[in-house]
Design an enzyme around this catalytic site. Structure first.
Site, mmCIF file in Angstrom:
data_model
loop_
_atom_site.group_PDB
_atom_site.id
_atom_site.type_symbol
_atom_site.label_atom_id
_atom_site.label_comp_id
_atom_site.label_asym_id
_atom_site.label_seq_id
_atom_site.Cartn_x
_atom_site.Cartn_y
_atom_site.Cartn_z
ATOM 1 N N GLU A 177 -11.150 -6.120 -5.204
ATOM 2 C CA GLU A 177 -11.039 -7.320 -4.180
ATOM 3 C C GLU A 177 -12.399 -7.162 -3.212
ATOM 4 O O GLU A 177 -12.422 -5.773 -2.446
ATOM 5 C CB GLU A 177 -9.785 -6.992 -3.446
ATOM 6 N N ASP A 181 -12.190 -11.787 10.104
ATOM 7 C CA ASP A 181 -11.240 -12.103 8.896
ATOM 8 C C ASP A 181 -9.750 -12.611 9.667
ATOM 9 O O ASP A 181 -9.272 -11.640 10.437
ATOM 10 C CB ASP A 181 -10.859 -10.817 8.265
ATOM 11 N N LYS A 195 -15.093 -7.866 -0.482
ATOM 12 C CA LYS A 195 -15.341 -8.735 1.075
ATOM 13 C C LYS A 195 -16.313 -8.301 1.549
ATOM 14 O O LYS A 195 -17.157 -7.019 1.295
ATOM 15 C CB LYS A 195 -13.938 -7.961 1.679
ATOM 16 N N HIS A 241 -12.203 -13.953 2.066
ATOM 17 C CA HIS A 241 -13.433 -13.032 2.235
ATOM 18 C C HIS A 241 -14.607 -13.815 1.771
ATOM 19 O O HIS A 241 -15.962 -13.860 2.408
ATOM 20 C CB HIS A 241 -13.109 -12.045 1.237
ATOM 21 N N ASP A 263 -7.246 -14.328 8.318
ATOM 22 C CA ASP A 263 -5.810 -13.924 7.719
ATOM 23 C C ASP A 263 -4.632 -15.151 7.975
ATOM 24 O O ASP A 263 -3.590 -14.704 8.097
ATOM 25 C CB ASP A 263 -5.224 -12.664 7.760
ATOM 26 N N ASP A 293 2.430 1.686 3.371
ATOM 27 C CA ASP A 293 3.325 0.694 3.914
ATOM 28 C C ASP A 293 4.611 1.126 3.719
ATOM 29 O O ASP A 293 5.532 1.057 4.561
ATOM 30 C CB ASP A 293 3.185 -0.652 3.247
ATOM 31 N N ASP A 345 -5.711 -13.629 -3.642
ATOM 32 C CA ASP A 345 -5.013 -13.347 -2.143
ATOM 33 C C ASP A 345 -5.465 -14.835 -1.666
ATOM 34 O O ASP A 345 -6.499 -15.062 -1.430
ATOM 35 C CB ASP A 345 -5.927 -12.108 -1.579
ATOM 36 N N ASP A 392 -2.041 -13.025 1.167
ATOM 37 C CA ASP A 392 -2.486 -12.034 1.810
ATOM 38 C C ASP A 392 -2.850 -12.545 3.457
ATOM 39 O O ASP A 392 -3.994 -12.609 3.872
ATOM 40 C CB ASP A 392 -3.715 -11.324 1.304
ATOM 41 N N HIS A 414 0.814 -1.164 -0.160
ATOM 42 C CA HIS A 414 0.078 -0.080 -0.087
ATOM 43 C C HIS A 414 0.800 1.302 -0.009
ATOM 44 O O HIS A 414 2.184 1.246 0.573
ATOM 45 C CB HIS A 414 -0.747 0.119 1.224
ATOM 46 N N MET A 424 2.508 -5.649 -7.800
ATOM 47 C CA MET A 424 1.236 -5.081 -7.398
ATOM 48 C C MET A 424 1.494 -4.083 -6.656
ATOM 49 O O MET A 424 2.239 -4.019 -5.687
ATOM 50 C CB MET A 424 0.463 -6.195 -7.191
ATOM 51 N N GLU A 445 -10.508 -13.256 -2.534
ATOM 52 C CA GLU A 445 -9.454 -13.543 -1.266
ATOM 53 C C GLU A 445 -10.466 -14.703 -0.770
ATOM 54 O O GLU A 445 -11.310 -14.565 -0.454
ATOM 55 C CB GLU A 445 -9.091 -12.380 -0.420
HETATM 56 C C1 GCO Z 1 -8.178 -7.135 4.148
HETATM 57 C C2 GCO Z 1 -7.829 -6.932 2.700
HETATM 58 C C3 GCO Z 1 -6.489 -6.243 2.482
HETATM 59 C C4 GCO Z 1 -6.363 -5.937 1.079
HETATM 60 C C5 GCO Z 1 -5.115 -5.087 0.906
HETATM 61 C C6 GCO Z 1 -4.923 -4.749 -0.573
HETATM 62 O O1 GCO Z 1 -9.070 -7.924 4.745
HETATM 63 O O2 GCO Z 1 -7.831 -6.305 4.984
HETATM 64 O O3 GCO Z 1 -7.801 -8.420 2.435
HETATM 65 O O4 GCO Z 1 -5.446 -6.837 3.149
HETATM 66 O O5 GCO Z 1 -5.908 -7.289 0.456
HETATM 67 O O6 GCO Z 1 -5.539 -3.932 1.234
HETATM 68 O O7 GCO Z 1 -5.677 -4.069 -1.229
HETATM 69 MN MN MN Z 2 -6.757 -9.230 0.481
HETATM 70 MN MN MN Z 3 -8.404 -9.564 3.700
#
Ligand code: GCO
Ligand code: MN
Ligand code: MN
Length: 401
Positions: free
Chosen positions: A182, A256, A184, A221, A258, A58, A246, A288, A55, A89, A218
């Site tokens: 993306e 979420d 979610k 998601h 991850d 970041d 992702d 991700d 990002h 990306m 993702e």
């Molecule tokens: C989340 C998202 C993020 C995006 C990222 C890339 O759930 O926080 O998955 O991790 O993928 O912002 O755009």
């Molecule tokens: Mn993501």
């Molecule tokens: Mn995510």
């Protein structure tokens, strides 16, 4: 023992925010030190990753001076050059700063929307500085808790306006980005607009330039929404829209998580990897995910290795599945001839079909012994992939795992 060593040609990528995640959650402070982006890049290169994504914030902290920005860019360039790691990306953080508390592109305030678009333009410039080809849009704050506050058609119009503007601008700049949206369903907002892969696919067709806009689905998601991720990804592939993916781990019906790729629901992961590998997916395999909050700095790199190793193990299993004569024989026997009898429309074809007689009883009673298949072939577990009769080699392989 197979070789599960990740190499750049496997196209594994990580976000700076993934391996750099310090273990903060809504209830607790960080459990690890922040990692310097250039150090992350060197480490990822040494582990065999292909790329790193970021990002805008970041890499260059929000509000950094132009001198600070220049210094960071220079340092990051050297780390990329030394390690051979690519930046395939980039994306914009439109969720951390309080100004985006009620949305970025979909805020009711036109000034906030304009600021969000400007931030995305700057983020695109930063991504191009490092050769990024895909630009991801994750609308973290693009959602609501209070639906009384706006006409639900407005956020869709504003989202479209922002994407069309940014796409026209980046084309004029000659950036050549492909946009990957993306979806979610929720978190951090109570409900996020354009919640699933299917929603996004339909939305893309309403844009001014749908041709260079696709998806970044993702695992976590669609799984949070209780959907079958493999089916979601297949639909994106069928539409020619799987620009990025992702990968991570997630239990349905949770926040979420991850988690490390493959930590949950290995069967879905197996069919996911098989789908990608069997159908020529050639874009990055982006993890991700982040290490557990309990991990220390060293354990984070074990997490990164684990994501890549799991993918390679599943890839090998998919290959075994495809090459196994017994499995393929059973599939062939169950499916029979799958050649379509309908085909493209013609008047002649329609007349022929109308005249055709079907033996409904025979078609109904055709055996599909999926259950017997499992028992008679007695795979020692799904992960062996091969439904075999516990032959010595398979049983041994299982024990060795
Ligand atoms: C989340 C998202 C993020 C995006 C990222 C890339 O759930 O926080 O998955 O991790 O993928 O912002 O755009
Ligand atoms: Mn993501
Ligand atoms: Mn995510």
């Amino acid at each position: 023992m197979s070789d599960y060593t990740p190499r750049p040609e496997h196209k594994f990528t990580f976000g700076l925010w993934t391996v750099g995640n310090p273990g903060r959650d809504p209830f607790g402070e960080p459990t690890r030190e922040a990692v310097n982006p250039a150090d992350s890049v060197r480490k990822l290169g040494a582990l065999g990753a292909y790329g790193v994504n970021f990002h805008d914030d970041d890499l260059v902290p929000f509000g950094a001076s132009s001198q600070e920005r220049e210094r960071i860019i220079k340092e990051f360039h050297s780390a990329l050059d030394e390690s051979g790691v690519k930046v395939p990306m980039a994306t914009t953080n439109l969720f951390t700063q309080p100004i985006f508390k009620d949305g970025g592109f979909t805020s009711s305030d036109p000034k906030v929307r304009a600021f969000a678009v400007q931030k995305a333009m700057r983020g695109m410039e930063l991504g191009k500085e490092f050769g990024a080809e895909t630009y991801v849009f994750w609308g973290g704050r693009e959602g609501s808790e209070v639906d009384a506050s706006k006409n639900p058609l407005d956020p869709l119009k504003w989202f479209r306006e922002a994407l069309d503007f940014l796409n026209a601008w980046q084309m004029e700049q000659g950036f050549g980005y492909r946009f990957a949206l993306e979806p979610k369903p929720n978190e951090p907002r109570g409900d996020i607009y354009l919640a699933t892969t299917g929603n996004m696919l339909a939305f893309i067709e309403t844009l001014a330039h749908p041709e260079n806009v696709g998806l970044n689905p993702e695992f976590a998601h669609d799984t949070m929404a209780g959907l079958n991720f493999v089916h979601q990804v297949a639909q994106a592939m069928d539409a020619g829209k799987l620009f990025h993916i992702d990968l991570n781990g997630q239990k349905p019906g949770r926040f979420d998580q991850d988690l490390r790729f493959g930590q949950e629901d290995q069967k879905t992961n197996f069919f996911l990897v098989k789908l990608l590998e069997d159908n020529g997916y050639d874009n990055p395999r982006h993890f991700d995910a982040h290490a557990l909050r309990t991990s220390n700095a060293g354990d984070v790199w074990e997490f990164a290795k684990g994501c890549m190793r799991t993918y390679l193990i599943l890839k090998e299993k998919a290959q075994r599945f495809n090459e196994d004569a017994e499995i393929q024989g059973i599939i062939q026997e169950l499916n029979g001839d799958t050649q379509s009898l309908v085909g493209a429309y013609s008047k002649e074809g329609a007349d022929k079909l109308m005249a055709q007689k079907f033996d409904v009883a025979a078609l109904t009673n055709r055996p599909l012994p999926y259950e017997s298949w499992i028992n008679s072939s007695s795979s020692c577990c799904w992960a062996c992939v091969r439904p075999v009769n516990h032959r010595g080699t398979e049983a041994r392989r299982h024990r060795e795992r």
